[in-house]
Design a protein around this motif. Structure first.
Motif, PDB file in Angstrom:
ATOM      1  N   ALA A 241       0.825  -1.213   0.000  1.00 23.26           N
ATOM      2  CA  ALA A 241       0.000   0.000   0.000  1.00 23.26           C
ATOM      3  C   ALA A 241       0.859   1.264   0.000  1.00 23.26           C
ATOM      4  CB  ALA A 241      -0.964   0.000   1.170  1.00 23.26           C
ATOM      5  N   THR A 242       1.819   1.328  -0.902  1.00 17.27           N
ATOM      6  CA  THR A 242       2.705   2.490  -0.946  1.00 17.27           C
ATOM      7  C   THR A 242       2.317   3.524  -2.005  1.00 17.27           C
ATOM      8  OG1 THR A 242       4.214   1.267  -2.368  1.00 17.27           O
ATOM      9  CG2 THR A 242       4.672   1.244  -0.011  1.00 17.27           C
ATOM     10  N   SER A 243       1.358   3.208  -2.852  1.00 20.80           N
ATOM     11  CA  SER A 243       0.935   4.217  -3.826  1.00 20.80           C
ATOM     12  C   SER A 243       0.198   5.324  -3.070  1.00 20.80           C
ATOM     13  CB  SER A 243       0.010   3.597  -4.883  1.00 20.80           C
ATOM     14  OG  SER A 243      -1.254   3.301  -4.323  1.00 20.80           O
ATOM     15  N   PRO A 244       0.169   6.527  -3.605  1.00 15.88           N
ATOM     16  CA  PRO A 244      -0.496   7.626  -2.880  1.00 15.88           C
ATOM     17  C   PRO A 244      -1.962   7.334  -2.523  1.00 15.88           C
ATOM     18  CG  PRO A 244       0.834   8.515  -4.639  1.00 15.88           C
ATOM     19  CD  PRO A 244       0.856   7.019  -4.803  1.00 15.88           C
ATOM     20  N   LYS A 245      -2.707   6.747  -3.456  1.00  9.74           N
ATOM     21  CA  LYS A 245      -4.118   6.456  -3.179  1.00  9.74           C
ATOM     22  C   LYS A 245      -4.244   5.379  -2.106  1.00  9.74           C
ATOM     23  CE  LYS A 245      -8.427   5.033  -5.195  1.00  9.74           C
ATOM     24  NZ  LYS A 245      -9.422   5.726  -5.865  1.00  9.74           N
ATOM     25  N   ALA A 246      -3.437   4.327  -2.189  1.00 12.14           N
ATOM     26  CA  ALA A 246      -3.487   3.259  -1.184  1.00 12.14           C
ATOM     27  C   ALA A 246      -3.035   3.768   0.187  1.00 12.14           C
ATOM     28  CB  ALA A 246      -2.622   2.083  -1.622  1.00 12.14           C
ATOM     29  N   ALA A 247      -2.057   4.655   0.206  1.00 12.30           N
ATOM     30  CA  ALA A 247      -1.585   5.223   1.468  1.00 12.30           C
ATOM     31  C   ALA A 247      -2.684   6.060   2.120  1.00 12.30           C
ATOM     32  CB  ALA A 247      -0.335   6.063   1.239  1.00 12.30           C
ATOM     33  N   ASP A 248      -3.427   6.816   1.313  1.00  6.84           N
ATOM     34  CA  ASP A 248      -4.536   7.606   1.846  1.00  6.84           C
ATOM     35  C   ASP A 248      -5.635   6.702   2.405  1.00  6.84           C
ATOM     36  OD1 ASP A 248      -3.274   9.945   1.191  1.00  6.84           O
ATOM     37  OD2 ASP A 248      -4.537  10.379  -0.559  1.00  6.84           O
ATOM     38  N   ILE A 249      -5.964   5.642   1.676  1.00  8.44           N
ATOM     39  CA  ILE A 249      -6.996   4.706   2.131  1.00  8.44           C
ATOM     40  C   ILE A 249      -6.566   4.044   3.436  1.00  8.44           C
ATOM     41  CG2 ILE A 249      -8.121   2.503   1.594  1.00  8.44           C
ATOM     42  CD1 ILE A 249      -8.135   3.445  -1.364  1.00  8.44           C
ATOM     43  N   LEU A 250      -5.315   3.627   3.502  1.00 10.06           N
ATOM     44  CA  LEU A 250      -4.793   2.989   4.708  1.00 10.06           C
ATOM     45  C   LEU A 250      -4.792   3.959   5.885  1.00 10.06           C
ATOM     46  CD1 LEU A 250      -3.678   0.244   5.539  1.00 10.06           C
ATOM     47  CD2 LEU A 250      -1.408   1.081   4.994  1.00 10.06           C
ATOM     48  N   SER A 251      -4.489   5.222   5.630  1.00  9.60           N
ATOM     49  CA  SER A 251      -4.500   6.227   6.690  1.00  9.60           C
ATOM     50  C   SER A 251      -5.907   6.451   7.223  1.00  9.60           C
ATOM     51  CB  SER A 251      -3.917   7.539   6.177  1.00  9.60           C
ATOM     52  OG  SER A 251      -2.567   7.371   5.830  1.00  9.60           O
ATOM     53  N   TRP A 252      -6.875   6.577   6.320  1.00  9.72           N
ATOM     54  CA  TRP A 252      -8.259   6.749   6.764  1.00  9.72           C
ATOM     55  C   TRP A 252      -8.745   5.506   7.490  1.00  9.72           C
ATOM     56  CZ3 TRP A 252     -10.450  11.037   7.688  1.00  9.72           C
ATOM     57  CH2 TRP A 252     -10.169  12.172   6.920  1.00  9.72           C
ATOM     58  N   ALA A 253      -8.333   4.327   7.042  1.00  7.32           N
ATOM     59  CA  ALA A 253      -8.721   3.089   7.724  1.00  7.32           C
ATOM     60  C   ALA A 253      -8.175   3.072   9.151  1.00  7.32           C
ATOM     61  CB  ALA A 253      -8.226   1.878   6.941  1.00  7.32           C
ATOM     62  N   ALA A 254      -6.957   3.556   9.341  1.00  5.42           N
ATOM     63  CA  ALA A 254      -6.364   3.610  10.682  1.00  5.42           C
ATOM     64  C   ALA A 254      -7.128   4.581  11.573  1.00  5.42           C
ATOM     65  CB  ALA A 254      -4.892   4.004  10.590  1.00  5.42           C
ATOM     66  N   VAL A 255      -7.527   5.715  11.032  1.00  2.00           N
ATOM     67  CA  VAL A 255      -8.305   6.698  11.803  1.00  2.00           C
ATOM     68  C   VAL A 255      -9.645   6.095  12.220  1.00  2.00           C
ATOM     69  CG1 VAL A 255      -9.570   8.888  11.631  1.00  2.00           C
ATOM     70  CG2 VAL A 255      -7.229   8.729  10.782  1.00  2.00           C
ATOM     71  N   ILE A 256     -10.334   5.486  11.269  1.00  2.00           N
ATOM     72  CA  ILE A 256     -11.651   4.906  11.549  1.00  2.00           C
ATOM     73  C   ILE A 256     -11.532   3.744  12.529  1.00  2.00           C
ATOM     74  CG2 ILE A 256     -13.568   3.638  10.489  1.00  2.00           C
ATOM     75  CD1 ILE A 256     -13.053   5.486   7.983  1.00  2.00           C
ATOM     76  N   ALA A 257     -10.512   2.896  12.350  1.00  2.00           N
ATOM     77  CA  ALA A 257     -10.319   1.755  13.251  1.00  2.00           C
ATOM     78  C   ALA A 257     -10.026   2.219  14.673  1.00  2.00           C
ATOM     79  CB  ALA A 257      -9.185   0.868  12.734  1.00  2.00           C
ATOM     80  N   ALA A 258      -9.234   3.266  14.815  1.00  2.00           N
ATOM     81  CA  ALA A 258      -8.924   3.776  16.157  1.00  2.00           C
ATOM     82  C   ALA A 258     -10.168   4.343  16.829  1.00  2.00           C
ATOM     83  CB  ALA A 258      -7.828   4.835  16.080  1.00  2.00           C
ATOM     84  N   LEU A 259     -10.956   5.097  16.091  1.00  2.00           N
ATOM     85  CA  LEU A 259     -12.186   5.655  16.662  1.00  2.00           C
ATOM     86  C   LEU A 259     -13.195   4.562  16.995  1.00  2.00           C
ATOM     87  CD1 LEU A 259     -12.644   8.822  14.424  1.00  2.00           C
ATOM     88  CD2 LEU A 259     -12.000   8.758  16.836  1.00  2.00           C
ATOM     89  N   ALA A 260     -13.399   3.631  16.067  1.00  2.00           N
ATOM     90  CA  ALA A 260     -14.352   2.540  16.300  1.00  2.00           C
ATOM     91  C   ALA A 260     -13.875   1.648  17.440  1.00  2.00           C
ATOM     92  CB  ALA A 260     -14.532   1.721  15.021  1.00  2.00           C
ATOM     93  N   GLY A 261     -12.590   1.382  17.491  1.00  2.00           N
ATOM     94  CA  GLY A 261     -12.047   0.559  18.571  1.00  2.00           C
ATOM     95  C   GLY A 261     -12.211   1.217  19.929  1.00  2.00           C
TER      96      GLY A 261
END
Length: 134
Positions: free
Chosen positions: A99-119
């Motif tokens: 997930a090193t492409s710019p789009k994949a990095a953005d998706i992974l970053s948003w997933a981390a934000v959402i996972a932290a909040l949901a967790g």
């Protein structure tokens, strides 16, 4: 010696030139949260020391931790732990060249934000349910 006919080297871009991105924000927040976890570990140490010391010390800890400000601090500590965990997993994936492409990095970053909040919400929902508050 430098050749005077050579063009001047460009200056490094500054923050006014860069477009603020989610990956930039996550990197900054990851570092800040990492430092904040040191202070949070003082809370964990206080809890353990109070539990080992006796009922009076533990009652004092419970009084502070049970207040609204204590609950807010503990909620923030929970979020910080989970945010740092998911941000660290994001960096681990990047180290594995995933997930090193710019789009994949953005998706992974948003997933981390959402996972932290949901967790964080899930942990607190479970904790409050076990205490009979909910």
């Amino acid at each position: 010696m430098a050749d005077p006919r050579q063009a001047a080297r460009p200056l490094s871009p500054h923050l006014q030139i860069y477009r603020f991105t989610i990956t930039m924000a996550m990197s900054i927040i990851h570092r800040i949260v990492g430092m904040g976890l040191y202070a949070g570990m003082a809370l964990v140490a206080w809890w353990l020391i109070a539990a080992a010391t006796g009922p009076e010390a533990y009652a004092t800890f419970q009084m502070v931790a049970g207040s609204w400000i204590g609950q807010l601090v503990l909620f923030g500590f929970t979020w910080a732990l989970l945010h740092h965990l998911f941000g660290g997993l994001r960096y681990l994936l990047w180290d594995a060249i995933v997930a090193t492409s710019p789009k994949a990095a953005d998706i992974l970053s948003w997933a981390a934000v959402i996972a932290a909040l949901a967790g964080t919400v899930a942990v607190w929902f479970a904790a409050l349910s076990m205490r009979g508050v909910l």
